[in-house]
Design a protein around this motif. Structure first.
Motif, PDB file in Angstrom:
ATOM      1  N   GLY A 167      38.386 -17.250  35.198  1.00  0.00           N
ATOM      2  CA  GLY A 167      39.601 -16.634  35.726  1.00  0.00           C
ATOM      3  C   GLY A 167      40.101 -15.511  34.837  1.00  0.00           C
ATOM      4  N   PRO A 168      41.180 -14.846  35.284  1.00  0.00           N
ATOM      5  CA  PRO A 168      41.717 -13.687  34.562  1.00  0.00           C
ATOM      6  C   PRO A 168      42.037 -13.955  33.095  1.00  0.00           C
ATOM      7  N   GLU A 169      42.555 -15.158  32.792  1.00  0.00           N
ATOM      8  CA  GLU A 169      42.931 -15.471  31.407  1.00  0.00           C
ATOM      9  C   GLU A 169      41.689 -15.502  30.513  1.00  0.00           C
ATOM     10  N   ALA A 170      40.641 -16.159  31.029  1.00  0.00           N
ATOM     11  CA  ALA A 170      39.406 -16.276  30.245  1.00  0.00           C
ATOM     12  C   ALA A 170      38.785 -14.903  30.030  1.00  0.00           C
ATOM     13  N   ILE A 171      38.767 -14.103  31.085  1.00  0.00           N
ATOM     14  CA  ILE A 171      38.181 -12.763  30.996  1.00  0.00           C
ATOM     15  C   ILE A 171      38.987 -11.905  30.015  1.00  0.00           C
ATOM     16  N   ARG A 172      40.316 -12.024  30.093  1.00  0.00           N
ATOM     17  CA  ARG A 172      41.188 -11.262  29.205  1.00  0.00           C
ATOM     18  C   ARG A 172      40.922 -11.636  27.738  1.00  0.00           C
ATOM     19  N   ARG A 173      40.717 -12.938  27.519  1.00  0.00           N
ATOM     20  CA  ARG A 173      40.438 -13.405  26.156  1.00  0.00           C
ATOM     21  C   ARG A 173      39.120 -12.797  25.649  1.00  0.00           C
ATOM     22  N   ILE A 174      38.120 -12.777  26.523  1.00  0.00           N
ATOM     23  CA  ILE A 174      36.826 -12.224  26.129  1.00  0.00           C
ATOM     24  C   ILE A 174      36.957 -10.719  25.868  1.00  0.00           C
ATOM     25  N   MET A 175      37.792 -10.055  26.674  1.00  0.00           N
ATOM     26  CA  MET A 175      38.026  -8.622  26.452  1.00  0.00           C
ATOM     27  C   MET A 175      38.653  -8.387  25.082  1.00  0.00           C
ATOM     28  N   ARG A 176      39.621  -9.257  24.733  1.00  0.00           N
ATOM     29  CA  ARG A 176      40.280  -9.140  23.417  1.00  0.00           C
ATOM     30  C   ARG A 176      39.262  -9.335  22.294  1.00  0.00           C
ATOM     31  N   GLN A 177      38.384 -10.297  22.501  1.00  0.00           N
ATOM     32  CA  GLN A 177      37.364 -10.597  21.481  1.00  0.00           C
ATOM     33  C   GLN A 177      36.396  -9.428  21.295  1.00  0.00           C
ATOM     34  N   SER A 178      36.199  -8.661  22.360  1.00  0.00           N
ATOM     35  CA  SER A 178      35.244  -7.557  22.307  1.00  0.00           C
ATOM     36  C   SER A 178      35.858  -6.275  21.762  1.00  0.00           C
ATOM     37  N   THR A 179      37.191  -6.292  21.633  1.00  0.00           N
ATOM     38  CA  THR A 179      37.883  -5.080  21.174  1.00  0.00           C
ATOM     39  C   THR A 179      37.569  -4.790  19.706  1.00  0.00           C
ATOM     40  N   ARG A 180      37.244  -3.557  19.437  1.00  0.00           N
ATOM     41  CA  ARG A 180      36.914  -3.171  18.060  1.00  0.00           C
ATOM     42  C   ARG A 180      38.176  -2.930  17.247  1.00  0.00           C
ATOM     43  N   ASP A 181      38.000  -2.703  15.957  1.00  0.00           N
ATOM     44  CA  ASP A 181      39.143  -2.517  15.058  1.00  0.00           C
ATOM     45  C   ASP A 181      40.004  -1.324  15.464  1.00  0.00           C
TER      46      ASP A 181
ATOM     47  N   ALA B 182      29.845  -3.853  24.152  1.00  0.00           N
ATOM     48  CA  ALA B 182      30.455  -4.956  23.401  1.00  0.00           C
ATOM     49  C   ALA B 182      30.925  -6.056  24.339  1.00  0.00           C
ATOM     50  N   LEU B 183      31.546  -5.652  25.438  1.00  0.00           N
ATOM     51  CA  LEU B 183      32.050  -6.638  26.396  1.00  0.00           C
ATOM     52  C   LEU B 183      30.887  -7.399  27.023  1.00  0.00           C
ATOM     53  N   SER B 184      29.847  -6.658  27.335  1.00  0.00           N
ATOM     54  CA  SER B 184      28.667  -7.257  27.941  1.00  0.00           C
ATOM     55  C   SER B 184      28.058  -8.314  27.016  1.00  0.00           C
ATOM     56  N   ALA B 185      27.984  -7.970  25.731  1.00  0.00           N
ATOM     57  CA  ALA B 185      27.424  -8.894  24.739  1.00  0.00           C
ATOM     58  C   ALA B 185      28.294 -10.142  24.616  1.00  0.00           C
ATOM     59  N   GLU B 186      29.619  -9.922  24.646  1.00  0.00           N
ATOM     60  CA  GLU B 186      30.555 -11.040  24.508  1.00  0.00           C
ATOM     61  C   GLU B 186      30.506 -11.966  25.731  1.00  0.00           C
ATOM     62  N   LEU B 187      30.418 -11.360  26.918  1.00  0.00           N
ATOM     63  CA  LEU B 187      30.315 -12.151  28.155  1.00  0.00           C
ATOM     64  C   LEU B 187      29.057 -13.011  28.121  1.00  0.00           C
ATOM     65  N   GLU B 188      27.991 -12.389  27.643  1.00  0.00           N
ATOM     66  CA  GLU B 188      26.714 -13.103  27.580  1.00  0.00           C
ATOM     67  C   GLU B 188      26.814 -14.271  26.605  1.00  0.00           C
ATOM     68  N   LYS B 189      27.479 -14.005  25.476  1.00  0.00           N
ATOM     69  CA  LYS B 189      27.643 -15.029  24.455  1.00  0.00           C
ATOM     70  C   LYS B 189      28.416 -16.228  25.005  1.00  0.00           C
ATOM     71  N   GLU B 190      29.386 -15.936  25.885  1.00  0.00           N
ATOM     72  CA  GLU B 190      30.199 -17.010  26.466  1.00  0.00           C
ATOM     73  C   GLU B 190      29.524 -17.659  27.667  1.00  0.00           C
ATOM     74  N   GLY B 191      28.363 -17.154  28.024  1.00  0.00           N
ATOM     75  CA  GLY B 191      27.614 -17.755  29.112  1.00  0.00           C
ATOM     76  C   GLY B 191      27.970 -17.281  30.507  1.00  0.00           C
ATOM     77  N   TYR B 192      28.532 -16.076  30.624  1.00  0.00           N
ATOM     78  CA  TYR B 192      28.894 -15.542  31.937  1.00  0.00           C
ATOM     79  C   TYR B 192      27.806 -14.619  32.498  1.00  0.00           C
ATOM     80  N   ASP B 193      27.378 -14.915  33.728  1.00  0.00           N
ATOM     81  CA  ASP B 193      26.498 -13.983  34.435  1.00  0.00           C
ATOM     82  C   ASP B 193      27.386 -13.066  35.270  1.00  0.00           C
ATOM     83  N   GLU B 194      28.476 -13.648  35.734  1.00  0.00           N
ATOM     84  CA  GLU B 194      29.428 -12.957  36.585  1.00  0.00           C
ATOM     85  C   GLU B 194      30.812 -13.141  35.999  1.00  0.00           C
ATOM     86  N   PRO B 195      31.726 -12.199  36.103  1.00  0.00           N
ATOM     87  CA  PRO B 195      31.492 -10.825  36.527  1.00  0.00           C
ATOM     88  C   PRO B 195      30.789 -10.023  35.442  1.00  0.00           C
ATOM     89  N   SER B 196      30.228  -8.889  35.830  1.00  0.00           N
ATOM     90  CA  SER B 196      29.563  -8.028  34.850  1.00  0.00           C
ATOM     91  C   SER B 196      30.614  -7.265  34.048  1.00  0.00           C
TER      92      SER B 196
END
Ligand SMILES: [Zn+2]
Length: 146
Positions: free
Chosen positions: A84-98, A106-120
């Motif tokens: 859901g939006p909260e989880a995606i938002r958290r992953i976006m925050r994690q992918s944010t650089r300094d 970066a987001l793609s790598a983080e999504l993959e790390k969390e096990g998401y195929d969808e959404p891209s």
């Protein structure tokens, strides 16, 4: 006044209810060798227990299958919430650089790390841009607006 009720399991396999104070013989075979299974304080809860005890095997299986289907449906909803939006938002925050920007890579790598195929990552970025959460900062990076 003794208002206790009992669930009796007869030797013939039939379950029936009776007042504890006046134990009766099995309505099916007439035997009085039944064993008390449980005690109840009301005739209503006793009636439910009697009905459940006498459920034919097939109906029991159907009830169990329905319960299992309900559980897997709930698991699917949880799965959705996870993405859901909260989880995606958290992953976006994690992918944010300094520097406060975020790239597809970066987001793609983080999504993959969390096990998401969808959404891209592309889809997430596009959605966030549309919602005014992110704004494109360069050809391949985005900045947070919120
Ligand atoms: Zn019986």
């Amino acid at each position: 006044m003794d208002e206790a009720w009992i669930l009796v399991r007869c030797i013939c396999g039939n379950s029936f209810g009776s007042r504890k104070a006046s134990f009766s013989s099995c309505p099916r075979c007439g035997s009085s060798k039944g064993k008390t299974q449980r005690e109840f304080e009301s005739s209503e809860s006793l009636a439910e227990a009697v009905a459940a005890s006498n459920l034919p095997t097939q109906i029991k299986q159907e009830v169990e299958a329905r319960v299992a289907a309900e559980e897997s449906r709930r698991a699917a909803v949880e799965q959705k919430t996870r993405g859901g939006p909260e989880a995606i938002r958290r992953i976006m925050r994690q992918s944010t650089r300094d520097d406060g920007t975020l790239t597809i890579e970066a987001l793609s790598a983080e999504l993959e790390k969390e096990g998401y195929d969808e959404p891209s990552a592309e889809h997430v970025m596009g959605q966030a841009e549309m919602e005014g959460i992110l704004v494109r900062a360069s050809s391949d990076s985005w900045s947070w607006l919120q």
